[in-house]
Design an enzyme around this catalytic site. Structure first.
Site, mmCIF file in Angstrom:
data_model
loop_
_atom_site.group_PDB
_atom_site.id
_atom_site.type_symbol
_atom_site.label_atom_id
_atom_site.label_comp_id
_atom_site.label_asym_id
_atom_site.label_seq_id
_atom_site.Cartn_x
_atom_site.Cartn_y
_atom_site.Cartn_z
ATOM 1 N N ASP A 386 -10.848 -0.651 1.245
ATOM 2 C CA ASP A 386 -10.579 -0.521 -0.185
ATOM 3 C C ASP A 386 -11.777 -0.781 -1.082
ATOM 4 O O ASP A 386 -11.762 -0.389 -2.250
ATOM 5 C CB ASP A 386 -9.425 -1.452 -0.583
ATOM 6 C CG ASP A 386 -8.087 -0.935 -0.077
ATOM 7 O OD1 ASP A 386 -8.005 0.257 0.255
ATOM 8 O OD2 ASP A 386 -7.127 -1.724 -0.020
ATOM 9 N N TYR A 467 -0.877 0.512 -2.961
ATOM 10 C CA TYR A 467 -0.654 -0.923 -2.780
ATOM 11 C C TYR A 467 -1.200 -1.742 -3.940
ATOM 12 O O TYR A 467 -2.243 -1.436 -4.507
ATOM 13 C CB TYR A 467 -1.292 -1.409 -1.473
ATOM 14 C CG TYR A 467 -0.289 -1.492 -0.344
ATOM 15 C CD1 TYR A 467 0.691 -2.476 -0.326
ATOM 16 C CD2 TYR A 467 -0.315 -0.578 0.694
ATOM 17 C CE1 TYR A 467 1.620 -2.545 0.694
ATOM 18 C CE2 TYR A 467 0.606 -0.639 1.737
ATOM 19 C CZ TYR A 467 1.571 -1.632 1.724
ATOM 20 O OH TYR A 467 2.493 -1.698 2.732
#
Length: 789
Positions: A386, A467
Site C-alpha cells: 500500500d 480497505y
C-alpha cells in the site's frame, strides 16, 4: 464545559489524611476548555517541506535541461504524458540519525535540509523512475546540487523499471477486448463494459503485474457497477476474466492469453466460445448491487437503540499541550514530534519520557494485503503493497464524533505529488479518554484502592482502495505505549464458482466467496535506552525438572526464568512464542539501576491478532516481502538502511530496490544502536459478518512497548485520579481523593455534538507554476495524480 483546579499533592501522611482534610470541594464554575499551547524546544527537523520549499525545488528541477521535464500544466492527453519525463514526487529527505542527534541533544545547528525527488523518465522504450537529492535548502544558485540518490537502496541504485506506464493505452486495449466479446458479456452478464457512460460493468486488472517467462501479464475481471448510494464494486465480481499479455509499449503487440469463467479456465477465446455453445455450460449470473452491500442503516432494529448512547466529555478541556506549527506534543511525562509523508502517513519522532529520549523514531513502513485462490486467478495473482499508493495520500479527514470524540484536537497533513501539494484537513486527531477499566485496583481487608486508566490517543485513518486502516498510538500513565491497527472497509471478494470447493474460503452471498487473504503491516521501532548503545535480551519462562536443596532429593517439574542475549543479526529474525512465554527487551548494559538490573523497554504482543505471512516464498511478491516472514526483527542501525521496504518494490518483485534480507549480514547487536521491525496484521477469511464491511472489533492487532526495570516503581502512582476507601464493619471511615476536585457544573451537551458539516475532503495547490493563493477544494482523491501515470 466545566473547570476544576487541582491542589498540590502533599507529602508525608497527607496521602492518608482523613476525609475532612482530603475531600476537595466540588467545582461549580465552567471554563473555556481551550487547547493548551506550547513552544517546541527545537524546530521539527522531521516535518515535511514547506509550500515554498516544494515550489522552489520543483522550479529548480524544471531548470535542469538534462532532465528534459514536461510541466504538468503543459501536458495534453494522458497518452501523450506517458512518453514525457515528469516530476512524480518531491518530499523531505529525512535527516540521518547520526546528524539529527547532534542537534536534538545539544546546541549544534540543525542538519542540512535536502529534498528528495522522484523523476519518471518516459521518453524511452524502457521507462523508469530515478531518485534524486536536491539541496541544501533553501536553494541558491551557488550551493544547490542535484545528485542521484542511491545510498539508501541496497539494490545499488534508486532506480526502478516501469512496466505499465501506458495506462491509457492499456485501458483502451482492455475495453477493446470487452467490445470484441460484447455478445458474450450480454449473454453471461446481461451487460457491457465498453468504457462508456452506459456501461453496467467495469473492468479491473490485478496488482502486481505478472512477470512470467520474460513477459508481462495481467488478469482482468468484470465487476458489476454499483447502482445505489454505496461504492461497493469490490463485492460484485462476475467470475468473467481474461489474461492479457501487455509486454512492451506497442499496443499492436499485445494480446489475450487466456480466459476464465465460473471457475473454469480456457486457453483461448475459441475454446471459451465452444464451451459456451455446449449444452452443459452453466451461467450462474453475476453478483448484483443491493441493500446487502451498502453500509447505510439496514436490518433488524437493535432494542433500545433509539436512546442516545453515552458520550465522552472532557470537563476541563484538553490536558495536553500542542505546538501546531512544529507538530510537537506534550502529555503527562511524554513528549514527541509528529510528521506525515505521502508514502507512510503519520510517524512519531524523538519520543521522550520523563525528559529522556526512549524512541528516536516509530512508524509504519508498509501495509501488505496478500490474496490467494485455487479457483480464481485474479485473486490468486493479487497482492497490494500500500505504500505504493500512499498511506499519507489516503489519510483523509477524520469524522468528528465518530472517528474521534467531538472534543478531540486535530492537525492537518500534507504531501506533494506530481507538481501539486495536497492538504488533508483534520486528518490526525489527539484526545484523552477513560478506557473504562482501571489501571490499578486492590481490595484488602480494610480498604479498596482503585486508579483511573486514562489514555492519550494519537490517531489517523487511511482508506487504501477498498480497505480502511485505523492507526493508533496510545500513551498510558504507566509509561507504556500501545501501537494499534484496525481494519474495516469492503473485502475484495471473489466469485463463488459452481463447482468451487471449500479450500478458498466461505460462500457468503448469492455468487460471492469471501476471498482468503492476509494483512501484514510492518513497523519500524528505533528504541534508545539511556543512549544509543543498547542490547537485545530474550527473557523466557521455560519448563524444567530440578532437584532443589529443599526438595528432599526429589525432582520437581516446574519452570525457570532464562535470559539470553541476541548477540548478532544472524539471530535477529524472531517469532513470538506460541504460549507467550518469551519476551524481548532492549536494554542498556552500561546503565544498570540501583539493584543491578539493566534498564530497558520490553516489546510484546497486546490484544488482537499477531501474524506474519503464511505464504512462504510468495510467487506473487517474491523478495519484495522478505520483511513479512517473521513477527520481529533486530538489526544494527545504519543511515543507509532507513526503511525496510521501497514503495515501488512490487513493480519488479524479485529484484526489489530494497531487499530486507540484505539488512542481515551478521553484524553485532551487543551495545550497538539497534532498530527493531515488527509486524502487526490479521489472517482474514471473510464470512457473512464481513458484509457489507469488515468491522474494527475483530480485525485488530496491537503491540505494547513498556518500561522494564527502567524506573524504580509504577509511575501511574503519580496521578491524583485515584481513590482509597477505608472501611470497618461495612462502614466507610475514610475516602481519599488525593486532591481531585469533582466538576459538578451543568454540562451543555451541545459540546458533544459531532461537527459533521466540517468535512471538506482535501485542498490542493499547483506548485508549477506556483500560485500559493490559488487553492482548490475537492472530494477525497479528486485532485490526486495516481502512482506513476
Amino acid at each position: 464545559m466545566c473547570s476544576s483546579s487541582f491542589t498540590k499533592r502533599s507529602s508525608g501522611d497527607g496521602r492518608r489524611a482523613p476525609i475532612s482534610r482530603r475531600e476537595a470541594p466540588a467545582q461549580t464554575s465552567c471554563g473555556s476548555g481551550s487547547q493548551i499551547s506550547i513552544k517546541a524546544p527545537k524546530v521539527n527537523i522531521f516535518a515535511g517541506l514547506t509550500d515554498d520549499e516544494a515550489a522552489t525545488v520543483t522550479s529548480f528541477l524544471h531548470d535542469q535541461k538534462s532532465l528534459n521535464l514536461t510541466a504538468a500544466a503543459n501536458a495534453t492527453s494522458q497518452r501523450t504524458q506517458s512518453w514525457d519525463n515528469k516530476i512524480l514526487q518531491v518530499q523531505l529527505l529525512q535527516p540521518n540519525k547520526s546528524d539529527a542527534l547532534a542537534y536534538l541533544d545539544s546546541s549544534s545547528a540543525a542538519p542540512a535540509r535536502y529534498a528528495r525527488a522522484i523523476i519518471r523518465f518516459g521518453t524511452t522504450l524502457e521507462p523508469y523512475i530515478q531518485e534524486y537529492q536536491v539541496g541544501p535548502l533553501p536553494l541558491t544558485n551557488r550551493t544547490t546540487t542535484l545528485t542521484r540518490l542511491d545510498y539508501l537502496f541496497n539494490k545499488g541504485r534508486g532506480y526502478q523499471r516501469i512496466y505499465d506506464l501506458d495506462i491509457e493505452e492499456i485501458t483502451a486495449f482492455t475495453y477493446g477486448v470487452s467490445a470484441s466479446i460484447v455478445d458474450i458479456t450480454q449473454l453471461l452478464l446481461n451487460g457491457t463494459a465498453l468504457g462508456t457512460e452506459n456501461d453496467t460493468f467495469v473492468i479491473a486488472g490485478n496488482t502486481p503485474l505478472i512477470h512470467e517467462d520474460g513477459k508481462i501479464f495481467q488478469w482482468n475481471q468484470f465487476y458489476s457497477l454499483h447502482t445505489g448510494a454505496c461504492f461497493d464494486e469490490d463485492t460484485l465480481p462476475s467470475g468473467l476474466m481474461f489474461k492479457t499479455d501487455i509486454t512492451g509499449r506497442d499496443p499492436a503487440k499485445w494480446s489475450v492469453a487466456a480466459w476464465q469463467f465460473n471457475g473454469i479456465f480456457y486457453e483461448s477465446e475459441a475454446a471459451f466460445r465452444q464451451a459456451i455453445n455446449s449444452s452443459s455450460f452453466i451461467i450462474p449470473g453475476p453478483n448484483l448491487d443491493g441493500d446487502w452491500a451498502c453500509t447505510d442503516y439496514n436490518g433488524d432494529h437493535l432494542p433500545h437503540d433509539e436512546l442516545f448512547p453515552p458520550v465522552p466529555v472532557q470537563p476541563d478541556g484538553p490536558r495536553f499541550a500542542v505546538d501546531e506549527q512544529e507538530k510537537f506534543v506534550e502529555w503527562m511525562d511524554f513528549s514527541f514530534y509528529l510528521s506525515s509523508n505521502k508514502d507512510l502517513g503519520m510517524q512519531l519522532h524523538n519520543i521522550k519520557y520523563k525528559g529522556e529520549r526512549i524512541i528516536y523514531e516509530v512508524g509504519l513502513q508498509e501495509a501488505l494485503a496478500h490474496y490467494a485462490s485455487s479457483s480464481d486467478p485474479f485473486q490468486g495473482s493479487s497482492a497490494y503493497l500500500d505504500s505504493e499508493y500512499g498511506l499519507g495520500t489516503t489519510t483523509w479527514q477524520l469524522v468528528s464524533g465518530f472517528d474521534c470524540p467531538a472534543y478531540a484536537t486535530y492537525l492537518n497533513t500534507s504531501y506533494y505529488l506530481g507538481e501539486t501539494s495536497h492538504t488533508h484537513p483534520s486528518s490526525i486527531c489527539m484526545f484523552e479518554y477513560d478506557t473504562g477499566y482501571p489501571i490499578q485496583r486492590h481490595t484488602a481487608p480494610t480498604y479498596v484502592s482503585v486508579t483511573k486508566n486514562i489514555a492519550f490517543i494519537v490517531r489517523s485513518a487511511a482508506t487504501v482502495g477498498n480497505y480502511d486502516y485505523l492507526f493508533d498510538y496510545e500513551f498510558y500513565f504507566d509509561g507504556s505505549i500501545h501501537i494499534s491497527v484496525r481494519a474495516s472497509g469492503y473485502i475484495q471478494s471473489s466469485f463463488w464458482a459452481s463447482d468451487m470447493g471449500t479450500q478458498d474460503g466461505f460462500h457468503i452471498h448469492d455468487n460471492l466467496a469471501g476471498s482468503m487473504h492476509e494483512h501484514v503491516l510492518n513497523y519500524k521501532l528505533d528504541l534508545d535506552v539511556a543512549g544509543t548503545a543498547n542490547s537485545l535480551v530474550k527473557s523466557a519462562l521455560v519448563p524444567t525438572t530440578e532437584v532443589y536443596p529443599w526438595s528432599n532429593g526429589k525432582p520437581r517439574n516446574t519452570m525457570k526464568f532464562d535470559r539470553t542475549y541476541i548477540s548478532s543479526e544472524s539471530d535477529g529474525k524472531l517469532n513470538w512464542d506460541a504460549n507467550n512465554a518469551v519476551m524481548y527487551s532492549v536494554v542498556n548494559k552500561d546503565k544498570p539501576n540501583k539493584y543491578g538490573e539493566y534498564r530497558g523497554w520490553k516489546i510484546m504482543p497486546a490484544t488482537g491478532n499477531r501474524n506474519h505471512l503464511v505464504i512462504q516464498n510468495s510467487t506473487v511478491l517474491g523478495k519484495s516481502v522478505n520483511w513479512a516472514t517473521h513477527h520481529l526483527y533486530a538489526v544494527q542501525r545504519k543511515d543507509s538502511e532507513p526503511r525496510s521496504v521501497y514503495p515501488y518494490n512490487g513493480w519488479d518483485p524479485n529484484e526489489p530496490v530494497v531487499d530486507f534480507d540484505k539488512f542481515f549480514n551478521g553484524e553485532s547487536l551487543d551495545q550497538e544502536d539497534i532498530v527493531l521491525y515488527f509486524n502487526l496484521g490479521m489472517h482474514h477469511t471473510p464470512d457473512t459478518s464481513d458484509l457489507p464491511n469488515t468491522v474494527f472489533t475483530s480485525a485488530h492487532s496491537s503491540m505494547i512497548i513498556a518500561p522494564q526495570n527502567y524506573l524504580l516503581g509504577d509511575p501511574s502512582r503519580g496521578t491524583i485520579h485515584q481513590t482509597r476507601i477505608n472501611f470497618v464493619s461495612g462502614k466507610v471511615t475514610d475516602a481519599l481523593t488525593f486532591g481531585t476536585k469533582q466538576p459538578t457544573c451543568a454540562l451543555d451537551l451541545s459540546v458533544t455534538k459531532p461537527n459533521l458539516e466540517s468535512f471538506v475532503g482535501e485542498v490542493y495547490t499547483s506548485k508549477y507554476p506556483y500560485h500559493p493563493d490559488a487553492q482548490m477544494l475537492g472530494n477525497p482523491g479528486e485532485g490526486l495524480e495516481t502512482g506513476v501515470r
